[in-house]
Design an enzyme around this catalytic site. Structure first.
Site, PDB file in Angstrom:
ATOM      1  N   GLU A  78      44.919  65.289  17.645  1.00 60.18           N
ATOM      2  CA  GLU A  78      45.224  63.886  17.322  1.00 60.18           C
ATOM      3  C   GLU A  78      44.556  62.931  18.313  1.00 60.18           C
ATOM      4  O   GLU A  78      44.797  63.024  19.523  1.00 60.18           O
ATOM      5  CB  GLU A  78      46.749  63.696  17.368  1.00 60.18           C
ATOM      6  N   LYS A 263      58.796  63.266  18.762  1.00 62.90           N
ATOM      7  CA  LYS A 263      57.485  63.782  18.343  1.00 62.90           C
ATOM      8  C   LYS A 263      56.409  63.258  19.298  1.00 62.90           C
ATOM      9  O   LYS A 263      55.473  63.978  19.678  1.00 62.90           O
ATOM     10  CB  LYS A 263      57.192  63.359  16.898  1.00 62.90           C
ATOM     11  N   ASP A 279      53.597  79.765  24.607  1.00 60.32           N
ATOM     12  CA  ASP A 279      54.070  79.756  23.224  1.00 60.32           C
ATOM     13  C   ASP A 279      54.687  78.377  22.909  1.00 60.32           C
ATOM     14  O   ASP A 279      55.816  78.095  23.305  1.00 60.32           O
ATOM     15  CB  ASP A 279      55.109  80.887  23.101  1.00 60.32           C
ATOM     16  N   HIS A 377      45.145  53.153  18.194  1.00 63.66           N
ATOM     17  CA  HIS A 377      44.900  54.323  17.365  1.00 63.66           C
ATOM     18  C   HIS A 377      43.560  54.211  16.643  1.00 63.66           C
ATOM     19  O   HIS A 377      42.766  55.115  16.628  1.00 63.66           O
ATOM     20  CB  HIS A 377      46.007  54.393  16.306  1.00 63.66           C
TER      21      HIS A 377
END
Ligand code: MEV
Length: 423
Positions: A78, A263, A279, A377
């Site tokens: 991202e 998130k 992991d 962004h």
């Protein structure tokens, strides 16, 4: 501080990291020449391997963690995640960067027993035999005891069923796995211990497995920012700081917002976890379980204005990452990335990861409560659009420059620009 890193070529960036002693020349070469796994490694890591799936590896800069400058490797697809982390870290530097606290670094192994005649009596027996259980468990894995680890304590939990009756007895072995992730070690220890306990408590073992709710490996990262530093041409810093506090308070009240707030935190965390060869599913599972510890899914971070008038952030998460064993020992870049972070202990890696989560959260909130995230962004997204439209290396800069001037910055516009350049 390393400035204008983003303006350098890839080779120049690696040269700089080598010159500053973050990585050896040999490790630096690996970034350029050998980023893919050898066929033998790839084929032996998973079943039915047919190819590899590269993701970009970048570095977040400006991090000061527990007084040490850190270059943080991040693997992420991202755009804007690395820029946001670096920006958050830069703003946290003047007041000391990130400070972290780790009370304990242990993993939890669960032995789940069912069909017990008397659950409370079984619990009492297990508590009474704690020393014996620890001895049996440690005999199953003497090498970890030699390295200073092993089972530290035994905890018991009576689990009630749907009708409120005590049904299961769950025994937690709290295990110090030293520098490893420890999954195999824990499972070996659990299997070795289960049969003796079964005889003592007359129950059936349902299963034995580690728990990913790693609350015996909690790591807290904290930072402070002077609100004046947040002032821009368009916004007052104090106003932004107060809105960050309010946005966090809101995220503690609304699970729909908490999921997005978290998130953003995991954007930073997963990227470093991946780069370290750990992991990331285990870390995700533990983080979200911890975010639900009060009976409702809540924001993972806290922001307030402290007594000194500074914006103060805090993030606590389970961070049971390792620096040896498993995939970490097999993935060549995982080792180079450890070198980049200059870490010797798993606890240092855990501190860096949680600090990145807090930096990421700070940057996201700062943008969200002021100009919104779309502006930052989009400027990073534009390069991806140019590449997606088919621009070659030599064409990318021109497409990006032209696309920036357009009102609608999407794939179709990027393609039109590219067609014009080519014709
Ligand atoms: C986007 O990947 C992450 C954010 O949505 C996080 C947040 O909303 O706090 C910007």
């Amino acid at each position: 501080m390393i400035s204008k890193f983003y303006q350098k070529s890839r080779q120049e960036r690696i040269n700089l990291l080598t010159e500053r002693g973050f990585v050896t020349a040999e490790a630096g070469k690996l970034f350029i020449e050998n980023p893919l796994l050898s066929e033998t490694i790839a084929d032996n890591m998973i079943e039915n391997q047919i190819s590899q799936f590269p993701l970009p590896l970048g570095v977040a800069l400006n991090f000061l963690v527990d007084g040490k400058d850190v270059v943080v490797p991040m693997v992420v697809e991202e755009p804007s995640v690395i820029a946001a982390s670096s920006n958050g870290a830069k703003l946290a530097r003047p007041l000391g960067g990130f400070k972290t606290e780790i009370k304990e670094r242990c993993m939890i192994g669960q032995l789940i027993f069912k069909d017990l005649v008397d659950v409370e009596e079984a619990k009492r027996v297990v508590q009474e035999k704690e020393a014996e259980i620890i001895e049996i468990a440690n005999l199953a894995y003497p090498s970890i005891v030699k390295r200073g680890g092993g089972v530290q304590r035994v905890e018991t939990r009576v689990i009630e069923n749907e009708t409120g009756e005590a049904e299961f007895l769950t025994i937690h072995l709290i295990i110090d796995v030293q520098e490893a992730m420890g999954a195999n070690m824990i499972n070996t220890i659990l299997e070795a211990t289960a049969s003796s306990i079964k005889e003592w408590i007359h129950g059936e073992i349902l299963m034995q497995i580690l728990s990913n709710y790693g609350d015996a490996s909690l790591v807290t990262a904290m930072c402070e920012v002077d609100p004046k530093q947040l002032t821009t041409a368009d916004y007052d810093g104090q106003w932004i700081a107060e809105r960050i506090v309010e946005a966090t308070r809101y995220a503690h009240l609304d699970p729909y917002r908490a999921a997005t707030h978290n998130k953003g935190i995991m954007n930073g965390i997963d990227s470093v976890v991946l780069a370290s060869g750990n992991d990331f599913r285990a870390i995700e599972a533990g983080a979200h379980a911890y975010a639900s510890r009060n009976g409702r899914y809540e924001a993972m971070s806290y922001w307030c204005i402290n007594e000194a008038g500074n914006l103060a952030g805090e993030l606590t998460l389970p961070m049971p990452v390792g620096i040896v064993g498993g995939a970490i020992s097999v993935l060549p870049l995982a080792k180079v990335n450890q070198q980049l972070m200059q870490i010797q202990y798993a606890t240092e890696l855990a501190s860096i990861i949680v600090s990145v989560g807090l930096a990421q959260n700070f940057s996201a909130l700062k943008a969200l409560v002021s100009e919104g995230i779309q502006k930052g962004h989009m400027s990073l997204q534009i390069k991806s659009l140019a590449i997606h439209a088919g621009a070659k290396e030599s064409e990318i800069d021109e497409v990006v420059a032209k696309l920036k001037q357009e009102k609608t910055q999407n794939l179709a516009t990027a393609q039109q620009i590219l067609d014009k350049i080519r014709n």
